[in-house]
Motif scaffolding. Sequence first.
Motif, mmCIF file in Angstrom:
data_model
loop_
_atom_site.group_PDB
_atom_site.id
_atom_site.type_symbol
_atom_site.label_atom_id
_atom_site.label_comp_id
_atom_site.label_asym_id
_atom_site.label_seq_id
_atom_site.Cartn_x
_atom_site.Cartn_y
_atom_site.Cartn_z
ATOM 1 N N ILE A 167 0.841 -1.196 0.000
ATOM 2 C CA ILE A 167 0.000 0.000 0.000
ATOM 3 C C ILE A 167 0.876 1.246 0.000
ATOM 4 O O ILE A 167 1.699 1.443 0.902
ATOM 5 C CB ILE A 167 -0.932 0.025 1.230
ATOM 6 N N VAL A 168 0.705 2.074 -0.996
ATOM 7 C CA VAL A 168 1.395 3.366 -1.059
ATOM 8 C C VAL A 168 0.493 4.418 -0.427
ATOM 9 O O VAL A 168 -0.683 4.536 -0.784
ATOM 10 C CB VAL A 168 1.729 3.751 -2.512
ATOM 11 N N GLY A 169 1.042 5.177 0.521
ATOM 12 C CA GLY A 169 0.256 6.183 1.224
ATOM 13 C C GLY A 169 -0.281 5.666 2.541
ATOM 14 O O GLY A 169 -1.356 6.080 2.990
ATOM 15 N N GLY A 170 0.478 4.775 3.186
ATOM 16 C CA GLY A 170 -0.011 4.119 4.392
ATOM 17 C C GLY A 170 0.101 4.915 5.676
ATOM 18 O O GLY A 170 -0.223 4.392 6.745
ATOM 19 N N SER A 171 0.525 6.164 5.596
ATOM 20 C CA SER A 171 0.732 6.942 6.820
ATOM 21 C C SER A 171 -0.456 7.818 7.194
ATOM 22 O O SER A 171 -0.523 8.331 8.314
ATOM 23 C CB SER A 171 1.977 7.828 6.679
ATOM 24 N N SER A 172 -1.409 8.011 6.284
ATOM 25 C CA SER A 172 -2.533 8.894 6.588
ATOM 26 C C SER A 172 -3.693 8.606 5.644
ATOM 27 O O SER A 172 -3.551 7.882 4.649
ATOM 28 C CB SER A 172 -2.120 10.367 6.474
ATOM 29 N N GLY A 173 -4.836 9.194 5.952
ATOM 30 C CA GLY A 173 -5.986 9.146 5.060
ATOM 31 C C GLY A 173 -6.474 7.746 4.747
ATOM 32 O O GLY A 173 -6.446 6.839 5.579
ATOM 33 N N ILE A 174 -6.919 7.549 3.506
ATOM 34 C CA ILE A 174 -7.459 6.269 3.086
ATOM 35 C C ILE A 174 -6.392 5.178 3.108
ATOM 36 O O ILE A 174 -6.692 4.016 3.386
ATOM 37 C CB ILE A 174 -8.101 6.397 1.678
ATOM 38 N N GLY A 175 -5.143 5.539 2.860
ATOM 39 C CA GLY A 175 -4.064 4.545 2.907
ATOM 40 C C GLY A 175 -3.863 3.987 4.300
ATOM 41 O O GLY A 175 -3.689 2.779 4.489
ATOM 42 N N LEU A 176 -3.888 4.863 5.299
ATOM 43 C CA LEU A 176 -3.754 4.430 6.691
ATOM 44 C C LEU A 176 -4.934 3.562 7.095
ATOM 45 O O LEU A 176 -4.768 2.493 7.705
ATOM 46 C CB LEU A 176 -3.649 5.656 7.602
ATOM 47 N N ALA A 177 -6.143 3.999 6.775
ATOM 48 C CA ALA A 177 -7.344 3.249 7.152
ATOM 49 C C ALA A 177 -7.365 1.875 6.490
ATOM 50 O O ALA A 177 -7.709 0.867 7.128
ATOM 51 C CB ALA A 177 -8.590 4.040 6.763
ATOM 52 N N THR A 178 -6.975 1.820 5.216
ATOM 53 C CA THR A 178 -6.973 0.546 4.504
ATOM 54 C C THR A 178 -5.889 -0.377 5.044
ATOM 55 O O THR A 178 -6.092 -1.593 5.144
ATOM 56 C CB THR A 178 -6.775 0.778 2.997
#
Length: 228
Positions: A8-19
């Motif tokens: 997952i790219v973008g795993g530190s915040s937003g939809i990436g973190l939630a996913t």
Amino acid sequence: MKYGRILIVGGSSGIGLATSEYLKDKCAELITVSRRPAPFGKWIKTDITKPVELQYLINEIGKKPIDGLLYLGGTWEANAFTNQYSFEACSDDDLQNVLNVNLLGPMRLIQALLPNLRSAETPKIIITGAAIAGLSLTGGKEVSNTSSMIGLRGLVLALRETLKKDKIGITLLKPGYIGTPEVLQDFKSTNTPIEYAIPLNDIFTIIESIFRLSNRTNINEMEVPSML
């Protein structure tokens, strides 16, 4: 059901973190990629827009098969989605950064990870854009962001033709506002009803449905606006 190795790219915040939080116990291995620390899975610090850091990521992954590649990162110009936004006032660095993160980022990452995707049994790629990319909803005035979102349609359609011989599924997911903590906080500050936000569980259901498809079918793109 275990989904294999998910990146997952973008795993530190937003939809990436939630996913990332949602999938952490649903896959054999979770790899999260972001510039800032990501709390779930194996975090690999990477700025996707920098070739040197992208190469570092590829070296860290090695020859491991990638069953699911989720590009959930994104950015926009300064003052985007506010009355203070001005295309004329946007710096060249700002415009380039949006295109690098939103469009060139996923393009380069997919190109680099093709050997890993090919070695998986039913590999899937999911990229999040925005509902405005379909041009069926009110378009955004943010020039670089909107251009990158529409560019993602071309990226996915072209890659669909390129990757079908390898049976690599690729889907552009185009949601409206997703009910992440950041979005809900913004809604609260502007007195926007939370009913305008898409529940996170709806997005998770869609992602899992894509993961469960065989390698004989593909969803090219899916627009997911809220009911309001």
